[in-house]
Motif scaffolding. Structure first.
Motif, mmCIF file in Angstrom:
data_model
loop_
_atom_site.group_PDB
_atom_site.id
_atom_site.type_symbol
_atom_site.label_atom_id
_atom_site.label_comp_id
_atom_site.label_asym_id
_atom_site.label_seq_id
_atom_site.Cartn_x
_atom_site.Cartn_y
_atom_site.Cartn_z
ATOM 1 N N MET B 1 23.281 -38.021 19.082
ATOM 2 C CA MET B 1 24.668 -37.549 19.236
ATOM 3 C C MET B 1 25.091 -36.698 18.031
ATOM 4 N N ILE B 2 24.695 -37.185 16.820
ATOM 5 C CA ILE B 2 25.062 -36.440 15.612
ATOM 6 C C ILE B 2 24.303 -35.119 15.567
ATOM 7 N N GLN B 3 23.045 -35.163 15.982
ATOM 8 C CA GLN B 3 22.236 -33.945 16.033
ATOM 9 C C GLN B 3 22.856 -32.933 16.988
ATOM 10 N N LEU B 4 23.333 -33.486 18.115
ATOM 11 C CA LEU B 4 23.968 -32.650 19.137
ATOM 12 C C LEU B 4 25.256 -32.013 18.594
ATOM 13 N N LEU B 5 25.991 -32.814 17.826
ATOM 14 C CA LEU B 5 27.230 -32.320 17.225
ATOM 15 C C LEU B 5 26.931 -31.224 16.204
ATOM 16 N N ARG B 6 25.839 -31.424 15.444
ATOM 17 C CA ARG B 6 25.446 -30.420 14.453
ATOM 18 C C ARG B 6 25.138 -29.094 15.137
ATOM 19 N N ILE B 7 24.422 -29.197 16.246
ATOM 20 C CA ILE B 7 24.068 -27.976 16.994
ATOM 21 C C ILE B 7 25.345 -27.303 17.522
ATOM 22 N N GLU B 8 26.239 -28.145 18.026
ATOM 23 C CA GLU B 8 27.495 -27.630 18.579
ATOM 24 C C GLU B 8 28.306 -26.896 17.490
ATOM 25 N N LEU B 9 28.396 -27.533 16.311
ATOM 26 C CA LEU B 9 29.146 -26.914 15.210
ATOM 27 C C LEU B 9 28.477 -25.615 14.761
ATOM 28 N N TYR B 10 27.128 -25.629 14.765
ATOM 29 C CA TYR B 10 26.385 -24.416 14.405
ATOM 30 C C TYR B 10 26.741 -23.281 15.370
ATOM 31 N N LYS B 11 26.798 -23.662 16.672
ATOM 32 C CA LYS B 11 27.113 -22.651 17.692
ATOM 33 C C LYS B 11 28.540 -22.111 17.496
ATOM 34 N N ILE B 12 29.457 -23.051 17.234
ATOM 35 C CA ILE B 12 30.873 -22.640 17.074
ATOM 36 C C ILE B 12 31.018 -21.689 15.885
#
Lengths: 233, 279
Positions: B1-12
Motif C-alpha cells: 500500500m505504501i509502495q502504491l502511494l509512493r508511485i501515486e505521489l510520484y505520478k502526481i
C-alpha cells in the motif's frame, strides 16, 4: 409663640443662605480652576468598549492628555480605538470653555450623594458643545457626572469615580454613554459564516446606546508632553 | 500500500499541471499583496467607513494578519477548483491513458487503489494548504508586519489582539484542509464515473460554483437546503476569527464535511468495485 416662629424662619433663611453660599457661576469657576491645574498627564489605562456591533477585548494602553484638547491612546504596537476627536474623553472637554451662562438647577441625591446640578450654556454658538449639564459634589469639589449635548455627535453622558488622584480631580474610572449608529455591510461582501447564533432576529434600531469604560491604573501628572506625541500615527 | 502511494505521489508530482495550482495560489497572493501595498489604505478606509464615522482607529490596521485573511477569502472559490485538477484526474486520467486496466492486473484490490488515490489527493491538498499558509500568511507578515486584526462581518466589527491570532490561523488552515479533502473526495467520485479527466474536473468546478452561490444567496427559498450543502460549511474556518469562537457551529460544520467525505469515498469504492473497466 410669635417669637418662636420668627426664630424658626430666621434659622431656615440662614441655613438656605449657607447652602447657597456659592453661586452657580462661582462653583463653575472654582471647578474650572481646579481642572486647569492639570496641564498634561500620561496614564496607564484599560479601556472596554461596549457597543452592540463591536466585539473588542479590553484594550490596555497609555493615554496621553495635554490641555486643552489633545488626547491619544497608544497601544504599544496594537490598534487603538477612540471616539472621534471632537468627543474627547476628559471631563474638561465635556465642559464648555470661554464665556458661559451657568444656570443653577438645584440639588439632587444620587446613590446617597448630595449633588448640585448646573446647566452650562456656552455663549459661542459655533462651538461643538451646545449645552452641558454637570452634577457636582460640593464637599470634594468634583464633577461626578456630565451630560453634554454636542452639535454633531448627539448626547454624551459621563460618570466619574475618583480614588487615588482625587486631589487633581482626575478620575480612576470613567464610564461614557454614547449614541452609536447602526453598522451593516452586505453579506455578499463579507461572506459570513452562517452559524445558528447569528440567525436570531435582532432589533432594528437606527440609533443604539453604547458605553466606553476607562479604568485609569496610574497617572503621571504635569510632566510636560511634547506635541509630537499627538501627531505620531 | 505504501509502495502504491509512493508511485501515486510520484505520478502526481511528475506532472507539470500539479504545479499550476501552486503557481496560481502564488500569483493571486502576490497580486493581492501588491494591491494592498499600493492602495491598501483607501481599501481599508472604504471598508471601515461605517465605523470611522464615530471612532478613530490608529495603528497598523493593514498588517499581515488582515492581508492573509483577505487572501484566504479571495481564494475561497479558487482552491477547490485547483484541488479538482489533481483529484478529478486520479481515476479518470488512468482510464483515459489506458493504464487503469493494467494497474488492476497487479495484486492490488480496487478498494486499495481508490484509497491510494484518495491519500495521494489528500497529500497534494495538504501541501497546497501549507504553501498557501507560507505565501498568504508568513509572506504577508514579512511584508506588512504584525498587529491586531480587524474582522468585519455583515453586522459586527471584531478586533482580535495580535497575541491571540496565530492559533486561529493554525485552526483555520486545519479546517480548510478538512473542507478541501471533501472536495477531493467528491472529485475522486466523479473521476470514477468518467474515462477522461476533463469531465470530473469541470463537473467539480460546476458543483462548487453553483452550491457556493446557493450557500451565499440570502433567499428564504434556499434557507431550507443551505444547512445540508457542504459549501455552506466549507467557510467554517472563518468561525475561528469570531469572538467568541462558535465552537459548536464549527464542530457541526466539521462533522458535516467529514460525513460528506466518507459518503463520497464509500460511494467511490462501491461504484469502482462494480465498474466494468474497459481501458
Amino acid at each position: 409663640m410669635r417669637k418662636f416662629g420668627a426664630i424658626a424662619v430666621a434659622i431656615f433663611c440662614l441655613s438656605s443662605f449657607a447652602a447657597r453660599a456659592v453661586s452657580g457661576d462661582q462653583l463653575f469657576d472654582l471647578l474650572r480652576k481646579k481642572m486647569l491645574t492639570v496641564k498634561d498627564y500620561t496614564a496607564e489605562v484599560k479601556m472596554k468598549i461596549n457597543v452592540s456591533y463591536m466585539r473588542i477585548p479590553t484594550l490596555a494602553g497609555t493615554l496621553y492628555f495635554k490641555s486643552p484638547d489633545k488626547m491619544k491612546l497608544e497601544r504599544h504596537g496594537g490598534l487603538s480605538i477612540m471616539l472621534k476627536k471632537n468627543i474627547n474623553l476628559t471631563v474638561s472637554n465635556m465642559i464648555p470653555t470661554g464665556s458661559v451662562t451657568v444656570l443653577n438647577m438645584g440639588n439632587v441625591t444620587i446613590d446617597g450623594q448630595n449633588l448640585r446640578v448646573l446647566k452650562i450654556i456656552p455663549e459661542d454658538d459655533q462651538g461643538q458643545i451646545i449645552l452641558a449639564k454637570i452634577w457636582v459634589d460640593e464637599n470634594s469639589m468634583l464633577v461626578v457626572r456630565t451630560e453634554t449635548t454636542t452639535r454633531n455627535d448627539g448626547t454624551i453622558k459621563m460618570a466619574l469615580r475618583y480614588g487615588k488622584y482625587i486631589s487633581y480631580a482626575l478620575p480612576d474610572k470613567v464610564t461614557i454613554d454614547v449614541d452609536v449608529k447602526d453598522f451593516k455591510l452586505p453579506k455578499g461582501v463579507t461572506m459570513d459564516y452562517n452559524e445558528v447564533r447569528d440567525e436570531t432576529p435582532k432589533k432594528e434600531t437606527k440609533n443604539r446606546k453604547g458605553t466606553i469604560q476607562l479604568n485609569y491604573i496610574s497617572y503621571q501628572i504635569n510632566t510636560g508632553i511634547d506635541d509630537k506625541v499627538f501627531s505620531k500615527k | 500500500m505504501i509502495q502504491l502511494l509512493r508511485i501515486e505521489l510520484y505520478k502526481i508530482f511528475k506532472r507539470p499541471r500539479t504545479y499550476i495550482s501552486f503557481a496560481i495560489v502564488t500569483a493571486i497572493s502576490f497580486i493581492i499583496q501588491l494591491a494592498m501595498i499600493s492602495d491598501g489604505k483607501s481599501f481599508i478606509a472604504f471598508a471601515l467607513q461605517g465605523v470611522s464615522e464615530q471612532f478613530d482607529i490608529h495603528g497598523n490596521v493593514l498588517n499581515g494578519y488582515l492581508i492573509a485573511y483577505i487572501i484566504l477569502q479571495s481564494l475561497l472559490m479558487q482552491i477547490p477548483l485547483l484541488i479538482a485538477l489533481v483529484a478529478g484526474d486520479s481515476l479518470a486520467g488512468e482510464a483515459g491513458m489506458g493504464t487503469l486496466r493494467l494497474l488492476l492486473s497487479k495484486p492490488v484490490s480496487r478498494m486499495q487503489l481508490v484509497l491510494v488515490k484518495f491519500m495521494g489527493s489528500f497529500i497534494y491538498t495538504l501541501l497546497l494548504i501549507i504553501w498557501l499558509a507560507i505565501i498568504a500568511l508568513f509572506l504577508s507578515l514579512l511584508l506588512f508586519g504584525q498587529g491586531d486584526m480587524i474582522n468585519l462581518k455583515s453586522d459586527a466589527f471584531i478586533l482580535l489582539l495580535k497575541d491571540d491570532i496565530m492559533w486561529r490561523y493554525a485552526a483555520a488552515f486545519a479546517f480548510a484542509m478538512l473542507a478541501m479533502t471533501t472536495i477531493a473526495s467528491m472529485s475522486i467520485l466523479l473521476s470514477a464515473f468518467a474515462d477522461n479527466s476533463i469531465g470530473p474536473i469541470m463537473t467539480t468546478m460546476g458543483i462548487v460554483v453553483v452550491l457556493t452561490i446557493l450557500s451565499n444567496l440570502e433567499l428564504p427559498l434556499f434557507s431550507l437546503v443551505k444547512p445540508y450543502l457542504f459549501t455552506t460549511h466549507m467557510i467554517g474556518w472563518k468561525g475561528f476569527f469570531d469572538d467568541p469562537v462558535p465552537y459548536a457551529a464549527i464542530g457541526r460544520s466539521a462533522l458535516v464535511l467529514v460525513a460528506y467525505t466518507l459518503i463520497f469515498l464509500t460511494a467511490t469504492i462501491l461504484y469502482f468495485n462494480r465498474k466494468d473497466i474497459k481501458s
